[in-house]
Design a protein around this motif. Structure first.
Motif, short mmCIF file in Angstrom:
data_model
loop_
_atom_site.label_atom_id
_atom_site.label_comp_id
_atom_site.label_asym_id
_atom_site.label_seq_id
_atom_site.Cartn_x
_atom_site.Cartn_y
_atom_site.Cartn_z
N TRP A 83 3.66 0.56 -14.34
CA TRP A 83 2.45 -0.10 -13.82
C TRP A 83 1.25 0.27 -14.69
O TRP A 83 0.46 -0.60 -15.06
CB TRP A 83 2.21 0.33 -12.38
CG TRP A 83 0.93 -0.15 -11.79
CD1 TRP A 83 0.67 -1.39 -11.28
CD2 TRP A 83 -0.28 0.60 -11.66
NE1 TRP A 83 -0.64 -1.45 -10.83
CE2 TRP A 83 -1.24 -0.24 -11.05
CE3 TRP A 83 -0.64 1.90 -11.99
CZ2 TRP A 83 -2.52 0.18 -10.77
CZ3 TRP A 83 -1.94 2.33 -11.71
CH2 TRP A 83 -2.86 1.46 -11.11
N GLU B 296 2.19 -2.19 -7.16
CA GLU B 296 0.84 -2.75 -6.97
C GLU B 296 0.58 -3.13 -5.51
O GLU B 296 -0.53 -2.94 -5.01
CB GLU B 296 0.69 -3.99 -7.87
CG GLU B 296 -0.65 -4.66 -7.78
CD GLU B 296 -1.77 -3.88 -8.44
OE1 GLU B 296 -2.90 -3.97 -7.94
OE2 GLU B 296 -1.52 -3.20 -9.44
N ALA C 21 2.19 -1.96 -2.69
CA ALA C 21 2.51 -0.95 -1.68
C ALA C 21 1.23 -0.42 -1.03
O ALA C 21 0.21 -0.24 -1.69
CB ALA C 21 3.30 0.18 -2.31
N HIS C 22 1.31 -0.16 0.26
CA HIS C 22 0.13 0.31 1.00
C HIS C 22 0.30 1.72 1.56
O HIS C 22 -0.60 2.20 2.24
CB HIS C 22 -0.18 -0.64 2.15
CG HIS C 22 -0.55 -2.01 1.69
ND1 HIS C 22 -1.72 -2.29 1.01
CD2 HIS C 22 0.10 -3.18 1.78
CE1 HIS C 22 -1.77 -3.58 0.72
NE2 HIS C 22 -0.67 -4.14 1.16
N ASP C 23 1.43 2.38 1.27
CA ASP C 23 1.60 3.72 1.81
C ASP C 23 0.65 4.69 1.11
O ASP C 23 0.19 4.46 -0.01
CB ASP C 23 3.06 4.19 1.67
CG ASP C 23 3.49 4.28 0.22
OD1 ASP C 23 3.47 5.40 -0.31
OD2 ASP C 23 3.82 3.24 -0.36
N LYS C 24 0.35 5.78 1.78
CA LYS C 24 -0.66 6.73 1.30
C LYS C 24 -0.30 7.33 -0.05
O LYS C 24 -1.16 7.42 -0.94
CB LYS C 24 -0.83 7.83 2.34
CG LYS C 24 -1.90 8.83 1.98
CD LYS C 24 -2.05 9.89 3.05
CE LYS C 24 -3.12 10.89 2.66
NZ LYS C 24 -3.29 11.90 3.70
N THR D 77 1.62 6.20 -2.50
CA THR D 77 1.52 5.24 -3.60
C THR D 77 0.06 4.91 -3.89
O THR D 77 -0.33 4.81 -5.05
CB THR D 77 2.31 3.96 -3.28
OG1 THR D 77 3.65 4.32 -2.97
CG2 THR D 77 2.30 3.00 -4.46
N ARG D 78 -0.76 4.76 -2.85
CA ARG D 78 -2.19 4.52 -3.07
C ARG D 78 -2.83 5.66 -3.86
O ARG D 78 -3.60 5.43 -4.79
CB ARG D 78 -2.92 4.34 -1.74
CG ARG D 78 -2.79 2.97 -1.14
CD ARG D 78 -3.82 2.70 -0.04
NE ARG D 78 -4.22 3.85 0.73
CZ ARG D 78 -3.70 4.24 1.90
NH1 ARG D 78 -2.71 3.55 2.43
NH2 ARG D 78 -4.17 5.29 2.54
N GLN D 79 -2.51 6.89 -3.50
CA GLN D 79 -3.06 8.04 -4.22
C GLN D 79 -2.59 8.05 -5.67
O GLN D 79 -3.37 8.33 -6.57
CB GLN D 79 -2.66 9.34 -3.52
CG GLN D 79 -3.34 9.55 -2.21
CD GLN D 79 -2.81 10.77 -1.47
OE1 GLN D 79 -1.71 11.23 -1.71
NE2 GLN D 79 -3.61 11.27 -0.54
N ARG E 202 -1.63 5.45 -7.46
CA ARG E 202 -2.33 4.35 -8.17
C ARG E 202 -3.73 4.78 -8.56
O ARG E 202 -4.18 4.54 -9.67
CB ARG E 202 -2.40 3.10 -7.29
CG ARG E 202 -1.32 2.12 -7.51
CD ARG E 202 -1.64 0.77 -6.92
NE ARG E 202 -2.22 0.80 -5.60
CZ ARG E 202 -1.56 0.58 -4.47
NH1 ARG E 202 -0.27 0.30 -4.49
NH2 ARG E 202 -2.16 0.61 -3.30
N ASN E 203 -4.42 5.43 -7.64
CA ASN E 203 -5.79 5.86 -7.92
C ASN E 203 -5.83 6.89 -9.05
O ASN E 203 -6.70 6.82 -9.91
CB ASN E 203 -6.44 6.44 -6.67
CG ASN E 203 -6.75 5.37 -5.64
OD1 ASN E 203 -6.87 4.20 -5.97
ND2 ASN E 203 -6.84 5.77 -4.38
#
Length: 87
Positions: A15, A48, A50-53, A55-57, A59-60
């Motif tokens: 990604w 891109e 995914a909304h789980d915590k 994966t979000r962290q 990505r950030n």
């Protein structure tokens, strides 16, 4: 949405490369040893969306990393990335 991510973080790295470079799915697949090039597209899309915590962290954190031309030059010169050679 349940996301299936390569356990070693390959999807996250794919990604990051896709977002910050013009490298092709074929190149990414080959360099990250992801199998068929469609896996790159699928993993990148799933990562891109995914909304789980966790994966979000991830990505950030990854969004803050800049891919430099020196790093890409290194990848182009080496076969394959070091974690694929773990015994």
């Amino acid at each position: 949405m349940e996301i299936i991510i390569c356990p070693d973080g390959t999807a996250a790295l794919a990604w990051l490369i896709r977002k910050n470079t013009t490298m092709s799915s074929e190149w990414i697949s080959r360099r990250l040893d992801m199998g068929h090039i469609s896996n790159v597209t699928n993993y990148v899309r799933d990562f891109e969306l995914a909304h789980d915590k966790v994966t979000r962290q991830l990505r950030n954190r990854f969004a803050k990393i800049l891919i430099t031309s020196d790093l890409l030059t290194f990848w182009l010169r080496t076969d394959p990335l070091p974690w694929n050679q773990v015994g």
